[in-house]
Design an enzyme around this catalytic site. Structure first.
Site, PDB file in Angstrom:
ATOM      1  N   ASP A 199      59.591   6.013 112.012  1.00 38.95           N
ATOM      2  CA  ASP A 199      58.416   5.828 111.166  1.00 38.95           C
ATOM      3  C   ASP A 199      57.461   4.908 111.937  1.00 38.95           C
ATOM      4  OD1 ASP A 199      56.536   4.888 109.308  1.00 38.95           O
ATOM      5  OD2 ASP A 199      57.904   5.232 107.632  1.00 38.95           O
ATOM      6  N   TYR A 207      45.960   5.629 107.578  1.00 39.01           N
ATOM      7  CA  TYR A 207      44.984   4.762 106.893  1.00 39.01           C
ATOM      8  C   TYR A 207      45.161   3.296 107.229  1.00 39.01           C
ATOM      9  CZ  TYR A 207      48.971   4.697 103.626  1.00 39.01           C
ATOM     10  OH  TYR A 207      50.225   4.613 103.084  1.00 39.01           O
ATOM     11  N   LYS A 208      46.201   2.958 108.018  1.00 43.41           N
ATOM     12  CA  LYS A 208      46.390   1.557 108.407  1.00 43.41           C
ATOM     13  C   LYS A 208      45.622   1.311 109.711  1.00 43.41           C
ATOM     14  CE  LYS A 208      50.619   1.301 105.733  1.00 43.41           C
ATOM     15  NZ  LYS A 208      52.080   1.546 105.696  1.00 43.41           N
ATOM     16  N   ARG A 242      50.921 -12.077 105.024  1.00 42.08           N
ATOM     17  CA  ARG A 242      50.805 -11.237 106.224  1.00 42.08           C
ATOM     18  C   ARG A 242      49.380 -11.200 106.738  1.00 42.08           C
ATOM     19  NH1 ARG A 242      52.707  -5.110 105.679  1.00 42.08           N
ATOM     20  NH2 ARG A 242      50.901  -5.136 104.298  1.00 42.08           N
ATOM     21  N   PHE A 249      60.447  -0.166 104.608  1.00 36.36           N
ATOM     22  CA  PHE A 249      59.475   0.002 103.536  1.00 36.36           C
ATOM     23  C   PHE A 249      60.150   0.834 102.436  1.00 36.36           C
ATOM     24  CE2 PHE A 249      55.807   1.905 101.452  1.00 36.36           C
ATOM     25  CZ  PHE A 249      54.900   0.860 101.427  1.00 36.36           C
TER      26      PHE A 249
END
Ligand SMILES: *Cc1c(COP(=O)(O)O)cnc(C)c1O
Length: 409
Positions: free
Chosen positions: A196, A221-222, A368, A127
């Site tokens: 991560d 928050y995912k 996705r 990312f």
């Protein structure tokens, strides 16, 4: 084997041990939400929890709530609860800041433990913020990048490597590293690892301590459903609690309320804290952790793989080669998402969203779909593929309104 019917999916839902959790989320009618890997859905109980913190703890308690409502200790108390999701023992995780900032702290701490080494290893496909933060921090360090097409980790590891930063589950393809094997390989070279966990925490069981991991970071928050911009977490194994990180703010001080002029790091994980925590955001995370405290992570993983298997099987049989599955089929290296390649992926996803199936798009050509076992049903998967098949067959995505790029994809 013939495709499962929609009825068969309904039956699977009826027997799903995680089925009761779906009722604990607010899910808009008529919408299939497959983007919980970007922003998790809203737990029903969150609004009430946030309202309580606003009206009672803040409104009535005022400054007293730092003690009375446990505000001061929230980074640690919530950190221990997140630790339960990632296999980290109590006292080794704090909730604070953003993942980007925590990447900076974790990498800096690792470098402080390997002062004689001058190489940071990262993943070219990570990312971007992980790459950007590394670039900003690197200074005189060399930044070596590995990737699936090479060079491999084995090729770049040598006695100059101080730290390796990898994302456990790739945000684009959903490919997963073998955490135990990679950690061992990095340690064998005398280096440290920072994991991560943005696409693994709340998506599958993780055993940081069992793998001997050094540091980890991730967002809430995912898959964890803490709410937009909810605070991130950072983990440091107990043996690394003497490491230094340069964001030496007062919440990481040994005695913050002595207000002395000289920084002295707190013992333990608290030295990874910086400044005043965003208590209203913590309330959202706390509400979601009330659900997570009751989740069996083995059942979560079983359902996650069943959902992604079902999606891949239906895509194979119903989309007739119109897309390519970019996510590994092997369970051992698959996270909780499936990505499909289509050269007009952006427009296809926009057309799908217009039909009430929400996933997202990652440049250059990936659409996705995130599968969140607490609230995604087998019928959702069946309906999503049926809708996608229709969008592709009718070529509805070619309509000009679907070509316009929005700010956030
Ligand atoms: C989502 C994500 C981030 C987000 O970082 P923020 O600081 O919260 O914006 C970082 N790293 C990875 C791998 C991610 O997937």
């Amino acid at each position: 084997m013939p495709d499962p019917t929609r009825d068969a999916c309904e039956t699977r839902d009826a027997h799903d041990p995680l089925r009761p959790f779906r009722d604990e989320f607010v899910l808009p009618d008529g919408l299939i939400y497959l983007d919980g890997n970007s922003l998790g859905a809203l737990p029903r109980h969150t609004a009430e929890r946030v309202a309580h913190v606003v009206t009672q703890e803040w409104g009535q308690g005022l400054i007293r709530s730092w003690n009375d409502a446990g505000w001061f200790d929230k980074p640690r108390t919530l950190g221990d609860r997140v630790g339960g999701l990632i296999g980290a023992e109590p006292g080794t995780v704090v909730v604070c800041d953003s993942t980007s900032v925590n990447v900076f702290k974790a990498l800096s701490a690792a470098l402080s433990l390997r002062p004689d080494r001058d190489v940071i290893v990262g993943d070219r496909d990570n990312f971007p913020t992980d790459l950007y933060i590394t670039q900003g921090l690197a200074g005189d360090h060399e930044h070596r990048l590995i990737s699936v097409d090479g060079p491999s980790l084995a090729e770049v590891l040598d006695e100059r490597v101080a730290v390796v930063l990898l994302t456990h589950v790739d945000y684009r393809t959903g490919r997963m590293y073998d955490m135990a094997a990679v950690t061992e390989q990095v340690h064998a070279a005398g280096a440290l690892i920072v994991w991560d966990l943005c696409h693994s925490a709340g998506a599958l069981p993780i055993d940081l301590d069992g793998c001997g991991a050094d540091f980890a970071v991730g967002c809430t928050y995912k898959y964890i459903n803490g709410g937009p911009g909810s605070p991130a977490f950072i983990h440091a194994a107990t043996r690394h609690h003497e490491a230094t990180q340069p964001l030496s703010g007062w919440h990481g001080h040994a005695r913050p309320f002595e207000f002395t002029g000289t920084y002295e790091p707190a013992a333990g994980i608290s030295r990874f804290l910086v400044g005043t925590p965003p208590l209203l955001s913590y309330a959202g995370l706390e509400a979601s952790l009330d659900l997570w405290d009751r989740v069996d992570l083995t059942a979560l993983r079983t359902k996650s793989l069943a959902l992604t298997d079902l999606f891949i099987d239906l895509v194979d049989s119903r989309l007739g080669g119109r897309v390519e599955v970019a996510t590994p089929r092997d369970h051992a290296v698959r996270g909780s998402q499936v990505s499909l390649r289509h050269e007009d992926g952006y427009a296809v996803m926009q057309a799908l969203i217009a039909r009430g199936v929400i996933g997202d798009f990652r440049a250059p050509d990936l659409i996705r779909f995130g599968f969140t076992p607490l609230y995604t049903s087998y019928v959702d998967v069946w309906d999503a593929v049926a809708t996608l098949a229709d969008v592709l067959e009718t070529e509805e995505w070619r309509e000009s309104r679907f070509a316009k790029r929005l700010l956030v994809t």
